[in-house]
Design a protein around this motif. Structure first.
Motif, short mmCIF file in Angstrom:
data_model
loop_
_atom_site.label_atom_id
_atom_site.label_comp_id
_atom_site.label_asym_id
_atom_site.label_seq_id
_atom_site.Cartn_x
_atom_site.Cartn_y
_atom_site.Cartn_z
N VAL A 41 -0.60 20.86 60.41
CA VAL A 41 0.70 21.10 59.49
C VAL A 41 1.44 22.17 59.53
O VAL A 41 2.52 21.97 59.36
CB VAL A 41 -0.68 21.20 57.84
N LEU A 101 8.12 21.50 51.12
CA LEU A 101 6.93 20.62 50.91
C LEU A 101 6.17 21.51 51.95
O LEU A 101 4.96 21.87 52.15
CB LEU A 101 7.06 19.30 50.51
N SER A 102 6.91 21.35 53.19
CA SER A 102 6.11 21.67 54.58
C SER A 102 5.60 23.46 53.83
O SER A 102 4.79 24.08 55.11
CB SER A 102 7.25 21.71 55.99
N SER A 105 2.93 23.96 51.91
CA SER A 105 1.67 23.57 52.12
C SER A 105 1.65 24.41 53.15
O SER A 105 0.54 24.80 53.34
CB SER A 105 1.82 22.09 53.17
N THR A 124 -5.19 19.22 51.36
CA THR A 124 -4.44 18.77 52.89
C THR A 124 -3.64 17.17 52.57
O THR A 124 -2.65 17.10 53.12
CB THR A 124 -5.20 19.12 54.02
N MET A 127 -1.31 16.75 50.19
CA MET A 127 0.22 17.34 50.41
C MET A 127 0.70 16.38 51.42
O MET A 127 1.64 16.23 51.34
CB MET A 127 -0.76 18.99 50.85
N THR A 192 3.60 20.41 43.86
CA THR A 192 2.73 20.00 44.20
C THR A 192 0.97 21.44 45.31
O THR A 192 0.15 20.52 45.37
CB THR A 192 3.11 19.27 45.78
N VAL A 193 1.37 22.30 45.32
CA VAL A 193 0.01 22.50 46.10
C VAL A 193 -1.10 22.86 44.26
O VAL A 193 -2.49 21.86 45.11
CB VAL A 193 0.40 24.20 46.03
#
Length: 820
Positions: A41, A101-102, A105, A124, A127, A192-193
């Motif tokens: 990730v 998002l990266s 995450s 994980t 995401m 998103t998290v």
């Protein structure tokens, strides 16, 4: 560089897939696979960051071999807007989504690297599944590759790299728009998290509050970013679009507001689960709804399915995003339904007069408001489905149904902080509600007696309840600081700072409440008691609007290679004294991406307004101008005819025209001479345009001015900033954490949460919310629960999966509230 970017994007897609697969493969406790997944990730984050850097360097360097640069920038575009031009494009916005998002995450997995080992693999996978979706769109969907190359056909038939670009949409060349889209997207993406961890909790049936404690900060960060994005968008609308408002119930505006409302409900509702273990179904449903609405916001901006001034995308990725929304809703709903037995809590609300009851009502109001906005936003599609014709609902419809709900929200914004958790006695309630109710009554009497607030009863009600809420919140700060001062002997200001510093979540939230109430006061006053007039003035003429004399002093004009700007200087007088000047203008841009040899092309592109604004604490004076340019346009047509005659070299043309003709004939088949000819044409056009523009100054033509007086609208912006400041205070880590005393395990988190709950109860008792009898009962329950947590830790509840600290150590006793 485009080839390198494409390769990095492809590797990022593979990294997202690999990270999700490794996480699922290691879900049974394989530490090696989980560590490899987390590091993959981080690698995904590095690859996407490199992609963003390549695109930004291309914009700054005017590398028009990139299609995204050629279509959304130009040599003349200011450097600041070149940096922001990436997210004005469809492909750039997708890259921005993947980039944020990266980061989110990576931060989430770093924060939980020693916790929630059974949830993290599933989180994980979720995401990285979303990351792979958006990265895959850029790779495989049509017309959204950020590294696509641009070519043009030269005169000899060969493909060459363009030497200039189309330029940025003039509407987007505004300071707010440099950070408005990143703020909205950061809000959308950060949700998103908590969504991913909620799915992990549902899959593993770990439905206690641990996933909430691990992701609460991410939810609050998302809420703050989304709120700031909404505020900046409103400011852009207020100062740039020239219609006089800041919120038009536009579909894209609504699409950003709906996840913010549901996120607000979620942030309140999870507190009940943290403290009482209740509302689990609510919390799972709210985060699923919030994330779905975030995806819906992206869909509306980039699909064009509903007409909006804010929609800048083509319908190339809309169906894919709609499919993702469907998968999220169907899959999450099925998962929640299958876990209903686990989600039900044996605990019940002890009393209607308790904070958890208020939060439940808060959920109902916020979800109800979201449902109203959703229906109104999508009514054109609904009506088309059943009648075959699109019929939209205008702003009055939204105002009619959202206003009562907003007023009720203000009421409960004031009631909630005054109530303690679990139960409140009648005597305690009378004590804490007395002063706020008196303040509301006094404000109501003053408004009825001395203002025209009775002309709008909804606004009057909101002002009265706002007075109740603000007084109640002020009372909270006052009583808390008084309790601390009595114990420590600190001066009042120092006691207040110490109180907030040691109880950041509680008092940061109260500051957010203050900001929201102040914001709603500004909205109610400016929308209900606005003065709005259209006046026509010639230079030297005056008019009176709401007691202010406005004089049209003189017209102004400016011309450059991109636009004509027609404006005016207006003098503002109050009570016979000059208080200032404003300079509204109207800008007419040439069409972007089109070569035109005529001066008339200035009036064939976008037209934007630069508002003349005189802000103040009690009112804003807002003026937009619509200049009368009929005479100018006639002069432009004559100039274009003369210019064409000049190029043809008709008899009687001046020497400059003959020289231009010679250069043009010599440029045929000679690229260097062609560039010289084009430069000469542009120079002559510029001179002709300036000459025509001077005619506007001499014409004595009347201009139409929209004059608006907005009472208290400045407090809307101030309220938004106060709310953001409160969110930052609530987010800021406690001193112990900053010194390194981190919460490493779930047992640590449970202990910290329980001690915080004990401190809150002690503070409620010290400030009079809990009677001695109620406090004794609550304190006994809380300490019994704390002992159970400590016994669980001491009996070796820590294990390889990270579900405790395993040392059995009994941490320090909780501090008394007066020291908190």
């Amino acid at each position: 560089m485009s080839s390198l970017g494409s390769a990095l994007l492809g590797l990022a897609f593979l990294a997202a897939l690999a990270a999700g697969a490794l996480a699922l493969a290691g879900r049974k406790g394989d530490e090696r696979l989980l560590t490899l997944s987390r590091r993959t990730v981080y690698g995904f984050c590095g690859l996407i960051t490199a992609c963003v850097v390549i695109i930004e360097l291309a914009f700054i360097g005017d590398d028009f071999s990139f299609q995204i640069v050629q279509e959304h920038s130009s040599i003349e575009t200011p450097s600041g807007y070149k940096l922001a031009a990436m997210w004005s494009s469809q492909e750039g916005s997708l890259l921005l989504w993947a980039f944020v998002l990266s980061l989110a995450s990576s931060a989430a997995l770093w924060a939980t690297r020693r916790r929630l080992r059974d949830l993290v693999p599933w989180a994980t996978a979720v995401m990285m599944g979303v990351a792979a979706f958006f990265t895959g769109l850029m790779l495989f969907a049509p017309d959204v590759d950020p590294f696509a190359t641009a070519t043009m056909q030269a005169a000899n038939g060969m493909s060459v790299t363009p030497t200039d670009g189309v330029g940025l949409n003039p509407l987007l060349q505004h300071p707010s728009m440099m950070i408005h889209p990143p703020m909205l997207y950061s809000g959308y993406v950060a949700f998103t998290v908590p969504f991913a961890f909620a799915i992990g909790a549902l899959v593993t049936r770990r439905l206690d509050a641990e996933w909430i404690r691990a992701t609460r900060r991410f939810a609050l960060i998302a809420w703050a970013f989304l709120g700031l994005g909404l505020l900046l968008g409103a400011r852009w609308s207020y100062t740039e679009l020239g219609w006089g408002g800041y919120w038009a119930w536009d579909p894209v505006e609504n699409a950003a507001l709906m996840p913010w409302l549901l996120g607000t409900a979620f942030l309140h509702s999870i507190m009940v689960q943290e403290k009482r273990g209740m509302l689990k179904v609510w919390n799972a449903s709210l985060i699923v709804g919030t994330f779905s609405m975030a995806l819906l916001g992206t869909f509306l901006v980039r699909s064009g399915v509903l007409q909006s001034i804010h929609a800048f995308g083509d319908n190339t990725v809309g169906p894919y995003i709609l499919g993702l929304i469907g998968v999220v809703l169907v899959g999450s709903t099925a998962l929640i339904v299958s876990r209903l037995d686990d989600l039900r809590s044996p605990k019940r609300i002890d009393s209607l007069a308790s904070r958890e009851s208020v939060f439940l009502v808060n959920n109902l109001l916020l979800v109800g408001m979201t449902a109203v906005i959703f229906w109104g936003t999508f009514f054109p599609l609904i009506s088309e489905l059943f009648t075959g014709e699109k019929a939209s609902l205008a702003a009055p419809w939204f105002d009619r149904y959202t206003t009562p709900l907003a007023i009720l929200l203000v009421v409960f914004t004031g009631i909630g902080p005054l109530l303690a958790w679990r139960r409140v006695s009648w005597e305690s309630a009378k004590r804490v509600f007395r002063v706020p109710l008196i303040a509301a009554a006094v404000v109501t009497v003053i408004l009825v007696a001395f203002t025209d607030a009775t002309d709008n009863l909804w606004a009057l009600a909101l002002f009265a309840f706002a007075a109740f809420a603000l007084t109640g919140l002020a009372q909270e700060f006052w009583s808390g600081a008084a309790a601390r001062r009595q114990l420590t002997g600190e001066p009042g200001a120092q006691a207040l700072v110490g109180l907030v510093s040691r109880n950041r979540r509680r008092y940061g939230g109260y500051i957010v409440h203050v900001g929201i109430v102040v914001l709603l006061i500004g909205i109610a006053a400016s929308s209900s008691f606005q003065t709005n007039r259209d006046v026509e003035l010639r230079p030297g003429e005056s008019t009176v609007v709401d007691g202010r004399t406005i004089t049209y002093v003189k017209p102004t004009v400016a011309v450059d290679a991109e636009k004509f700007t027609f404006g005016s200087v207006l003098r503002i007088e109050e009570d016979g004294e000059v208080v200032g000047f404003v300079r509204p203008s109207r800008r007419f841009f040439r069409p972007t991406g089109q070569d035109s040899g005529t001066i008339g092309s200035f009036f064939a592109g976008e037209a934007t307004s630069e508002v003349g604004l005189r802000p103040g604490p009690w009112h804003d004076l807002w003026i937009a101008e619509q200049p009368n340019i009929a005479e100018v346009q006639r002069g432009v047509r004559q100039a274009d005819k003369g210019f064409q005659a000049c190029i043809r070299g008709v008899p009687g043309s001046p020497p400059e025209c003959k020289a231009l003709g010679l250069i043009m004939r010599a440029s045929v088949g000679n690229p260097r001479r062609e560039a010289q000819a084009l430069a000469q044409i542009a120079k002559l056009q510029s001179l002709a345009a300036e000459d025509v523009a001077e005619g506007f100054l001499r014409s004595d033509a009347a201009s139409t001015f929209k004059v608006i007086v907005n009472p208290l609208v400045t407090w809307m912006w101030i309220g938004g900033l106060i709310a953001l400041a409160g969110a930052l205070i609530a987010l800021w880590p406690a001193r112990g954490r900053r010194r390194g005393a981190l919460v490493h395990t779930e047992a640590d988190a449970r202990k910290e949460a329980k001690y915080r709950e004990i401190r809150d109860a002690e503070l409620d008792h010290a400030t009079g919310k809990l009677s001695d009898e109620d406090f004794a009962l609550v304190d006994s329950e809380l300490r019994r629960e704390a002992i159970e947590i400590l016994d669980g830790a001491g009996n070796g509840s820590a294990n390889a999966s990270g579900n405790g600290n395993g040392n059995g150590a009994r941490p320090r006793e909780p501090e008394k509230a007066e020291r908190s």
